[in-house]
Design a protein around this motif. Structure first.
Motif, short mmCIF file in Angstrom:
data_model
loop_
_atom_site.label_atom_id
_atom_site.label_comp_id
_atom_site.label_asym_id
_atom_site.label_seq_id
_atom_site.Cartn_x
_atom_site.Cartn_y
_atom_site.Cartn_z
N GLN A 101 0.83 -1.20 0.00
CA GLN A 101 0.00 0.00 0.00
C GLN A 101 0.87 1.26 0.00
N ASP A 102 0.57 2.18 -0.89
CA ASP A 102 1.32 3.44 -0.99
C ASP A 102 1.27 4.26 0.29
N GLU A 103 0.20 4.14 1.05
CA GLU A 103 0.06 4.95 2.26
C GLU A 103 1.14 4.64 3.30
N ALA A 104 1.79 3.50 3.19
CA ALA A 104 2.84 3.14 4.15
C ALA A 104 4.18 3.80 3.82
N VAL A 105 4.33 4.33 2.61
CA VAL A 105 5.63 4.84 2.16
C VAL A 105 6.19 5.95 3.05
N PRO A 106 5.45 7.02 3.33
CA PRO A 106 6.04 8.08 4.17
C PRO A 106 6.44 7.58 5.55
N ILE A 107 5.66 6.68 6.10
CA ILE A 107 5.96 6.15 7.43
C ILE A 107 7.20 5.26 7.37
N LEU A 108 7.31 4.44 6.33
CA LEU A 108 8.50 3.60 6.17
C LEU A 108 9.75 4.46 5.96
N ILE A 109 9.62 5.53 5.19
CA ILE A 109 10.77 6.42 4.96
C ILE A 109 11.24 7.00 6.29
N ARG A 110 10.30 7.47 7.11
CA ARG A 110 10.67 8.03 8.42
C ARG A 110 11.23 6.95 9.34
N ALA A 111 10.86 5.70 9.09
CA ALA A 111 11.28 4.60 9.97
C ALA A 111 12.62 3.99 9.58
N ILE A 112 13.25 4.49 8.51
CA ILE A 112 14.55 3.93 8.13
C ILE A 112 15.53 4.20 9.27
N PRO A 113 15.96 3.16 9.96
CA PRO A 113 16.85 3.37 11.10
C PRO A 113 18.29 3.60 10.65
N GLU A 114 18.98 4.40 11.40
CA GLU A 114 20.39 4.67 11.10
C GLU A 114 21.30 3.61 11.71
N ASP A 115 20.88 3.08 12.85
CA ASP A 115 21.78 2.26 13.65
C ASP A 115 21.57 0.75 13.57
N ASP A 116 20.58 0.32 12.83
CA ASP A 116 20.28 -1.11 12.79
C ASP A 116 20.25 -1.59 11.34
N LEU A 117 21.27 -2.30 10.97
CA LEU A 117 21.42 -2.75 9.58
C LEU A 117 20.27 -3.65 9.13
N GLU A 118 19.86 -4.57 9.99
CA GLU A 118 18.80 -5.52 9.62
C GLU A 118 17.47 -4.79 9.37
N LEU A 119 17.14 -3.87 10.25
CA LEU A 119 15.90 -3.09 10.08
C LEU A 119 16.00 -2.17 8.86
N ARG A 120 17.15 -1.57 8.67
CA ARG A 120 17.33 -0.67 7.51
C ARG A 120 17.19 -1.46 6.21
N THR A 121 17.79 -2.62 6.15
CA THR A 121 17.69 -3.46 4.95
C THR A 121 16.24 -3.87 4.69
N ALA A 122 15.54 -4.27 5.74
CA ALA A 122 14.13 -4.67 5.59
C ALA A 122 13.28 -3.49 5.13
N THR A 123 13.56 -2.30 5.64
CA THR A 123 12.79 -1.11 5.26
C THR A 123 13.06 -0.74 3.81
N VAL A 124 14.31 -0.78 3.39
CA VAL A 124 14.66 -0.50 2.00
C VAL A 124 13.98 -1.52 1.08
N GLU A 125 14.00 -2.77 1.47
CA GLU A 125 13.35 -3.81 0.68
C GLU A 125 11.84 -3.58 0.59
N ALA A 126 11.22 -3.22 1.70
CA ALA A 126 9.78 -2.96 1.70
C ALA A 126 9.44 -1.79 0.77
N LEU A 127 10.24 -0.75 0.81
CA LEU A 127 10.01 0.40 -0.08
C LEU A 127 10.14 -0.02 -1.54
N GLY A 128 11.08 -0.89 -1.83
CA GLY A 128 11.22 -1.40 -3.19
C GLY A 128 10.05 -2.26 -3.61
#
Length: 190
Positions: A101-128
């Motif tokens: 769902q497109d509505e999750a995009v802004p929230i996922l962008i804000r949720a990209i963590p700086e300090d956690d590689l696993e979460l950052r990778t999952a977030t980037v993948e979800a955005l893709g």
């Protein structure tokens, strides 16, 4: 066997059969309650998101992603909060990517963590997986980070916009053969 013994024996079998049937009915009711039978699976999972039991909540998150629970996007984004356990955040991120769902995009962008590689990778993948062009700039930034670079390159290949083409074309000049290869593959998909 006398008639009296047969009657007594039949009565015992009837009582045993009734007891076994009652046990089966109770077991069936328990299973139905656990799986949410009688209610829609999405509605049941949405209800389970409010459970005090973290395991029940996490199972509900996974089910919503598997069921394509589009109506659950808002509820799932609440689990991206940094106060949530990491495992819960990972599952919610992946479920949102699956739902798309497109509505999750802004929230996922804000949720990209700086300090956690696993979460950052999952977030980037979800955005893709969602493929919304609003994610292009954050994904370009992530493509500059060597630890999530290949995932970000894949994600950029799903956006189908001019900015991602330009970023991927620039990555073809990288010294890293894996970066060049993945940039080329992503460009082929565009």
């Amino acid at each position: 066997m006398t008639a009296e013994n047969r009657s007594s024996s039949t009565g015992n079998m009837t009582q045993k059969g009734t007891g076994a049937l009652a046990c089966l009915l109770v077991a069936a009711m328990i299973v139905m309650a656990m799986c949410g039978c009688g209610r829609g699976k999405v509605e049941s999972s949405l209800e389970d998101l409010r459970s005090a039991n973290v395991v029940v909540r996490e199972q509900a998150i996974v089910q919503l992603g598997d069921l394509d629970g589009r109506s659950a996007t808002g509820a799932l984004t609440e689990f991206l909060d940094s106060s949530q356990p990491k495992g819960t955040r990972l599952l919610a991120t992946r479920a949102l990517g699956k739902i798309g769902q497109d509505e999750a995009v802004p929230i996922l962008i804000r949720a990209i963590p700086e300090d956690d590689l696993e979460l950052r990778t999952a977030t980037v993948e979800a955005l893709g997986m969602i493929g919304d062009v609003r994610a292009v700039q954050p994904l370009i930034e992530q493509a500059k980070q060597t630890n999530v670079q290949l995932t970000a390159i894949w994600a950029l290949g799903n956006l189908r916009c001019q900015e991602s083409i330009a970023a991927l074309t620039e990555l073809l000049k990288s010294d890293d053969k894996f970066v060049r290869y993945n940039a080329r593959q992503s460009l082929k998909r565009l």
